[in-house]
Scaffold this active site. Structure first.
Site, short mmCIF file in Angstrom:
data_model
loop_
_atom_site.label_atom_id
_atom_site.label_comp_id
_atom_site.label_asym_id
_atom_site.label_seq_id
_atom_site.Cartn_x
_atom_site.Cartn_y
_atom_site.Cartn_z
N GLU A 116 -34.14 36.81 -34.81
CA GLU A 116 -33.05 37.43 -34.06
C GLU A 116 -31.87 37.68 -35.00
O GLU A 116 -31.69 36.99 -36.00
CB GLU A 116 -32.60 36.52 -32.91
CG GLU A 116 -33.70 36.17 -31.92
CD GLU A 116 -34.25 37.40 -31.21
OE1 GLU A 116 -33.44 38.23 -30.74
OE2 GLU A 116 -35.49 37.53 -31.13
N GLY A 176 -44.23 38.14 -24.02
CA GLY A 176 -45.69 38.13 -24.03
C GLY A 176 -46.31 38.98 -22.95
O GLY A 176 -47.24 38.55 -22.26
#
Length: 294
Positions: A274, A13
């Site tokens: 992922e 982030g």
């Protein structure tokens, strides 16, 4: 005092967690939660840190802070263990699908208050071969973009990085031969653009892609997209934004708690955004396997 182990990704982030960490620790401490920290250093590190925290014992809760990938690693470190402490989550990643589905706020103060209030909810966990996921599993060309976007690019431009990668992928749309066998369903053997196994209703920022998916119902919502051309794909994306895609003839949709997927081709798996290995794979549901503050 309660003891917590906070495992955080310092680059998630746009490095927001690194900046907010002192405030978070102070807020938790004031509420009687003493947290020790582990900053992740690379792939697999959050998994090792979570496993170590559970094995050592003495922690009343574990907190993951980062994106969907960090959360996935922490859950993979916990899922095989016994006597699991509850899990808190600070969603400071790019997409934060799981947090959106669970109603976990992005604001760090609200996240702290959620943990302090102790509002726990049991959640289902999916298992794909020897890996775990809580939000989404999938395979096919279009599912590869989430783990092909470099972390530095995500840090710099956020969600735009996924859009750019998605445009690149759309120019190379190609189907994959898949064999899908699921509990309670007829075997499917066809060419598919991708398959998705949803555990929540929020997938890749689409909140209506799997509108019926629930995190605690003990079932996967499976969506497989049959071979189609680019205009058909764009039309389906438009339908998916409105949640009107499940009845389209190009879409296969069903619910199950166990399935196997094989392919003669080399197909990579996406687990919570992922890379999660390759086919063949067995997917099974572990109902209400973890407790999370939500």
């Amino acid at each position: 005092m309660k003891r917590a182990r906070l495992i955080y990704n310092p680059t998630s982030g746009r490095e927001e967690m690194r900046r907010r960490l002192p405030d978070i620790l102070q807020r938790l401490d004031e509420a009687g939660i003493e947290a020790t920290c582990h900053a992740t250093t690379g792939e697999g590190d959050a998994t090792r840190a979570a496993a170590d925290a559970v094995e050592r014992g003495g922690y009343d809760l574990i907190i993951a802070a980062g994106g969907d990938g960090t959360l996935n690693e922490v859950i993979n470190g916990m899922a095989e263990k016994e006597n699991l402490p509850p899990l808190g989550y600070f969603p400071v990643g790019t997409t934060n699908d799981f947090a959106r589905a669970m109603g976990i706020p992005r604001n760090w103060e609200d996240c702290c208050n959620l943990i302090i209030r102790g509002e726990l909810r049991p959640i289902d966990v999916g298992k794909a071969n020897d890996r775990y996921f809580v939000n989404i599993a999938g395979g096919g060309k279009l599912t590869e973009l989430t783990y092909e976007v470099p972390s530095k690019l995500k840090t710099m431009i956020g969600q735009l990085a996924y859009y750019l990668k998605g445009i690149e992928k759309m120019t190379n749309l190609s189907p994959t031969e898949l064999i899908i066998q699921a509990e309670g369903q007829e075997m499917l053997h066809d060419e598919f653009m991708m398959f998705l196994i949803a555990n929540t209703n929020s997938v890749g920022g689409f909140e209506k892609l799997a509108p019926g998916a629930r995190i605690d119902d003990g079932l996967f919502d499976v969506i497989a997209l049959k071979k189609c051309n680019l205009p058909e794909f764009v039309r389906l994306v438009t339908l998916a934004l409105r949640g009107e895609h499940l009845n389209d003839p190009h879409v296969v949709y069903f619910r199950t708690d166990y399935m196997e997927v094989t392919s003669p081709a080399h197909v990579q798996l996406n687990l919570d955004g992922e890379l999660g290995g390759v086919l063949p794979a067995t997917f099974q549901m572990l109902p209400q396997h973890l407790r999370i503050f939500a």
